[in-house]
Enzyme design. Structure first.
Site, short mmCIF file in Angstrom:
data_model
loop_
_atom_site.label_atom_id
_atom_site.label_comp_id
_atom_site.label_asym_id
_atom_site.label_seq_id
_atom_site.Cartn_x
_atom_site.Cartn_y
_atom_site.Cartn_z
N TYR A 155 0.83 -1.21 0.00
CA TYR A 155 0.00 0.00 0.00
C TYR A 155 0.86 1.26 0.00
CZ TYR A 155 -3.84 3.10 1.40
OH TYR A 155 -4.77 4.09 1.44
N LYS A 159 0.96 4.05 -2.97
CA LYS A 159 0.53 5.43 -2.74
C LYS A 159 1.67 6.43 -2.93
CE LYS A 159 -3.85 4.84 -1.91
NZ LYS A 159 -4.84 5.34 -2.89
#
Length: 300
Positions: A155, A159
Site C-alpha cells: 500500500y 501510494k
C-alpha cells in the site's frame, strides 16, 4: 460551485471515500460514471445520486488493466459524450509486514492502486487530448504513501508511486491545459476501522454521530469532509493548480511538500568510504530524517 456540463469518472465509488466523491461531483452538476468492482454497490450509489436529482451511471470493471480503463472511459463518452474529470480512487488492502508479505497480496495491491491509476490516468489523458485539451486528473494518495506506515508494504509503495505520477504527469500535460493533483485523504472509513484507536470513531461516523471538535481540528473526519476538495480540483476555478499533493480531513486542509535535499556537501575528487566515516557524524548525521513517523491516522 458548479460543474454543470462536465463529465466525471470516479473509480471504486461503491462506498466510502469514492462514493462521497461521486455524490459530491453529481451534486455540483457533473454527470458521473460510478465505477466499482461490486456492480451492485455501484448501482446503489447511482440510485442515491439520481434520487437527489443528479445524473449517473454504473460501471463494473475491475480497475488495473488497460482494457478496464478503456472500458470505463468509453462508458463516459458513450453515455455523456465526453470526459472532463478522472478520479482514481479504487483500491484494496492486503496489509502485511515485509517478512510476511506474499507475492499475490503485493501484486494485487500494486495492480489495483498503482497500475490502476496509471491505466485510468492514461486512458483519460488520451480522451482529453482527443477533445482538444484540458481535463482534470485527480489521483487519490494516502498519508501512508507520504511517511512510514508499519505493515503496509504494498500500500505504501503504491501510494508513494501515485504522488510521483502526479508530479510527472503535471509536467507532461501542462501544455495541454490538463491539471494533475493528488488528494491525500484522512477519513473515518471501514478501511481504518482495524486501527484500535480509531475503531470507536469509525462506528460513530457510520451511525451519523458528530465527530468531536478536537478530532476534526486534528484533521480527521468523515468521507464527506474530503469530497469538497475533489469538487474544487475538478472545477474551472482550480485551472491554475497542478502537480500538488493536497491533504484533506476533518476541518483541515494541508499542502504536502515535495521531496528535496536537506544537506549537500562537495568534496573535490569525490568521497571515499573513510572520508564519509569522518564527515558523517558532524556534517550529515544532524540532518538524518525521522523515518518512524507512523501514519496512525491514514485515510487509505
Amino acid at each position: 460551485m458548479q460543474l454543470t456540463g462536465k463529465v466525471a469518472v470516479v473509480t471504486g465509488a461503491g462506498r466510502g471515500l469514492g462514493q462521497a466523491y461521486a455524490r459530491a461531483l453529481a451534486a455540483a452538476g457533473a454527470a458521473v460514471v460510478v465505477n466499482d468492482l461490486d456492480l451492485d454497490l455501484a448501482e446503489e450509489t447511482v440510485a442515491a445520486i439520481r434520487a437527489a436529482g443528479g445524473t449517473a451511471v454504473a460501471e463494473g470493471s475491475a480497475v488495473g488493466s488497460t482494457e478496464a480503463a478503456e472500458a470505463i472511459v468509453a462508458t463516459a463518452v458513450e453515455q455523456f459524450g465526453r470526459l472532463d474529470v478522472m478520479v482514481t480512487n479504487a483500491g484494496v488492502l492486503r496489509d502485511r509486514s515485509l517478512l510476511k508479505m506474499e507475492d499475490p497480496d503485493f501484486d494485487l495491491v500494486v495492480e489495483t492502486h498503482l497500475r490502476g491509476t496509471f491505466t485510468c490516468g492514461r486512458a483519460a489523458a488520451r480522451q482529453f487530448k482527443e477533445q482538444g485539451g484540458g481535463g482534470r486528473l485527480i489521483l487519490i494518495g494516502s498519508p501512508a504513501g507520504q511517511r512510514a506506515s508499519f505493515g503496509q508494504t504494498g500500500y505504501t509503495a503504491s501510494k508513494a508511486g501515485i504522488v510521483g505520477l502526479t508530479r510527472t504527469w503535471a509536467a507532461e500535460l501542462q501544455r495541454s491545459g490538463t491539471t494533475v493533483n493528488a488528494v491525500i485523504p484522512v477519513a473515518l472509513t471501514r478501511m481504518v476501522a482495524t486501527i484500535p484507536a480509531l475503531a470507536e470513531l469509525v462506528e460513530k461516523a457510520e451511525r451519523g454521530e458528530p465527530i468531536p471538535a478536537d478530532v476534526r481540528a486534528g484533521g480527521l473526519g468523515t468521507s464527506d469532509d474530503v469530497a469538497p476538495l475533489v469538487v474544487f480540483l475538478a472545477s474551472d476555478e482550480a485551472a491554475g493548480i497542478t502537480g500538488q499533493a493536497i491533504g484533506a480531513g476533518g476541518d483541515r486542509i494541508a499542502i504536502w511538500s515535495h521531496p528535496t535535499e536537506v544537506v549537500a556537501e562537495v568534496r573535490e575528487g569525490g568521497w571515499s568510504a573513510d572520508a564519509l566515516a569522518e564527515a558523517f557524524p558532524t556534517t550529515f548525521a544532524p540532518h538524518l530524517q525521522d523515518f518512524q513517523q507512523l501514519s496512525q491516522d491514514s485515510g487509505k
